[in-house]
Design a protein around this motif. Sequence first.
Motif, PDB file in Angstrom:
ATOM      1  N   PRO A 166       0.839  -1.188   0.000  1.00  0.00           N
ATOM      2  CA  PRO A 166       0.000   0.000   0.000  1.00  0.00           C
ATOM      3  C   PRO A 166       0.881   1.248   0.000  1.00  0.00           C
ATOM      4  CG  PRO A 166       0.087  -0.923   2.200  1.00  0.00           C
ATOM      5  CD  PRO A 166       0.830  -1.869   1.291  1.00  0.00           C
ATOM      6  N   PRO A 167       0.297   2.423  -0.176  1.00  0.00           N
ATOM      7  CA  PRO A 167       1.111   3.640  -0.270  1.00  0.00           C
ATOM      8  C   PRO A 167       1.831   3.970   1.030  1.00  0.00           C
ATOM      9  CG  PRO A 167      -1.226   4.170  -0.195  1.00  0.00           C
ATOM     10  CD  PRO A 167      -1.140   2.680  -0.362  1.00  0.00           C
ATOM     11  N   PHE A 172      -0.698   0.472   6.935  1.00  0.00           N
ATOM     12  CA  PHE A 172      -0.374  -0.923   6.628  1.00  0.00           C
ATOM     13  C   PHE A 172       0.782  -1.037   5.635  1.00  0.00           C
ATOM     14  CE2 PHE A 172      -4.782  -0.753   7.958  1.00  0.00           C
ATOM     15  CZ  PHE A 172      -4.841  -1.763   8.910  1.00  0.00           C
ATOM     16  N   ARG A 173       1.550   0.041   5.456  1.00  0.00           N
ATOM     17  CA  ARG A 173       2.675   0.016   4.517  1.00  0.00           C
ATOM     18  C   ARG A 173       3.619  -1.154   4.809  1.00  0.00           C
ATOM     19  NH1 ARG A 173       4.506   1.672  -0.526  1.00  0.00           N
ATOM     20  NH2 ARG A 173       6.747   2.088  -0.485  1.00  0.00           N
ATOM     21  N   GLY A 174       3.921  -1.393   6.062  1.00  0.00           N
ATOM     22  CA  GLY A 174       4.843  -2.453   6.428  1.00  0.00           C
ATOM     23  C   GLY A 174       4.176  -3.796   6.659  1.00  0.00           C
ATOM     24  N   ASN A 175       2.861  -3.840   6.550  1.00  0.00           N
ATOM     25  CA  ASN A 175       2.118  -5.084   6.797  1.00  0.00           C
ATOM     26  C   ASN A 175       0.983  -5.184   5.777  1.00  0.00           C
ATOM     27  OD1 ASN A 175       1.256  -7.455   8.033  1.00  0.00           O
ATOM     28  ND2 ASN A 175      -0.017  -6.370   9.518  1.00  0.00           N
ATOM     29  N   PRO A 176       1.314  -5.408   4.506  1.00  0.00           N
ATOM     30  CA  PRO A 176       0.300  -5.391   3.437  1.00  0.00           C
ATOM     31  C   PRO A 176      -0.818  -6.397   3.678  1.00  0.00           C
ATOM     32  CG  PRO A 176       2.522  -5.405   2.521  1.00  0.00           C
ATOM     33  CD  PRO A 176       2.664  -5.667   3.988  1.00  0.00           C
ATOM     34  N   ARG A 177      -2.002  -6.018   3.195  1.00  0.00           N
ATOM     35  CA  ARG A 177      -3.186  -6.857   3.320  1.00  0.00           C
ATOM     36  C   ARG A 177      -3.645  -7.315   1.946  1.00  0.00           C
ATOM     37  NH1 ARG A 177      -6.498  -1.879   5.489  1.00  0.00           N
ATOM     38  NH2 ARG A 177      -5.234  -1.049   3.780  1.00  0.00           N
ATOM     39  N   PRO A 199      -0.543  -2.771 -12.957  1.00  0.00           N
ATOM     40  CA  PRO A 199       0.557  -1.798 -12.970  1.00  0.00           C
ATOM     41  C   PRO A 199       1.452  -1.836 -11.755  1.00  0.00           C
ATOM     42  CG  PRO A 199      -1.511  -0.724 -12.422  1.00  0.00           C
ATOM     43  CD  PRO A 199      -1.850  -2.137 -12.767  1.00  0.00           C
ATOM     44  N   GLY A 200       1.034  -2.530 -10.703  1.00  0.00           N
ATOM     45  CA  GLY A 200       1.870  -2.684  -9.510  1.00  0.00           C
ATOM     46  C   GLY A 200       1.984  -4.152  -9.176  1.00  0.00           C
ATOM     47  N   GLY A 244       7.593  -2.229  -3.768  1.00  0.00           N
ATOM     48  CA  GLY A 244       6.489  -3.057  -4.243  1.00  0.00           C
ATOM     49  C   GLY A 244       6.489  -3.307  -5.730  1.00  0.00           C
ATOM     50  N   HIS A 245       7.668  -3.237  -6.386  1.00  0.00           N
ATOM     51  CA  HIS A 245       7.737  -3.423  -7.834  1.00  0.00           C
ATOM     52  C   HIS A 245       8.811  -4.447  -8.195  1.00  0.00           C
ATOM     53  CE1 HIS A 245       5.032  -0.068  -8.591  1.00  0.00           C
ATOM     54  NE2 HIS A 245       5.739   0.651  -7.726  1.00  0.00           N
TER      55      HIS A 245
END
Length: 305
Positions: A166-167, A172-177, A199-200, A244-245
């Motif tokens: 996530p942005p 939740f940047r460090g803990n993606p859902r 795209p991501g 994230g890429h």
Amino acid sequence: MRIRVLGSSAGGGFPQWNCNCPNCSGLRRGTLKARARTQSSIAVSDNGQDWLLVNASPDILTQIRDNPELQPARAIRDSGIAAVLLMDAQIDHVTGLLMLRERKTPLPLLATPEVFSDIGSGFPITGILSHYCDTARQELPIDGRAVHIAALPGLQLHTVSLSSKPPPYSPFRGNPRPGDNIGLLITNPATGAKAFYAPGLAEVTDELIELMSGCAVVLVDGTFWTHDEMQRLCLSAKAALDMGHLPQSGPGGMVEHLDRLPAGVRKVLIHINNTNPMLVEDSPERAELTAHGIEVAHDGMDISF
């Protein structure tokens, strides 16, 4: 079924306003064989008049101007944009919503609950729009169920939960859902042909390869050429996967994964960072992509399937 690439660059566009990397400075001086790009977005239509806007870039006004199909002028106030679908909550994919505030009716807006939570609190765009046109919220499932859009009954869509981040403003940047970032599977109901847009993308799984293998065209993350691209240019301490890429080159890179797809699948890279050397049309990196049958998206690219 048509896909129109409105913007093919990553956040900041190309050239980026404050960047003097070799790509950006070369484009400004006219010493590179390259073309300017706005920030990543596509539009999808089954009739050429009513469109689903997928991601609302900060460059949306320029993109509407450059793509007359999005302004059919059927009334004194009109738009071909019937609904907007968000792939994530990244600033370069949602800020353009603010530019659509002059609508007379609530803007149909589709996103996962996770994305709605980020743009409702950390970056409260939906709250701001409630004082203007407001939004007609539709939550996207990520469990394989079909997505139906009342304003665009001819579109057949499914979402796919993807591994990314996530942005930076998200808690939740460090803990993606699951649901922070999705891919979009688009089906032509007349022919059964499919297109996949992502795209991501930080990871390509075997399941994703299987899905893409059944598509006529895939448009996937082309942000960085190498994992350490931004670090080598002293532009960021973060590497590609930190953001994230998945990079294109190297073992396990996007090129290697796209090589696994059947020969009949059209392969297109989109969401390209201004630092990426493949933006230069006569570069070794572009030649390598061509040798692998991979295209580089550009603003205005039109894809029918």
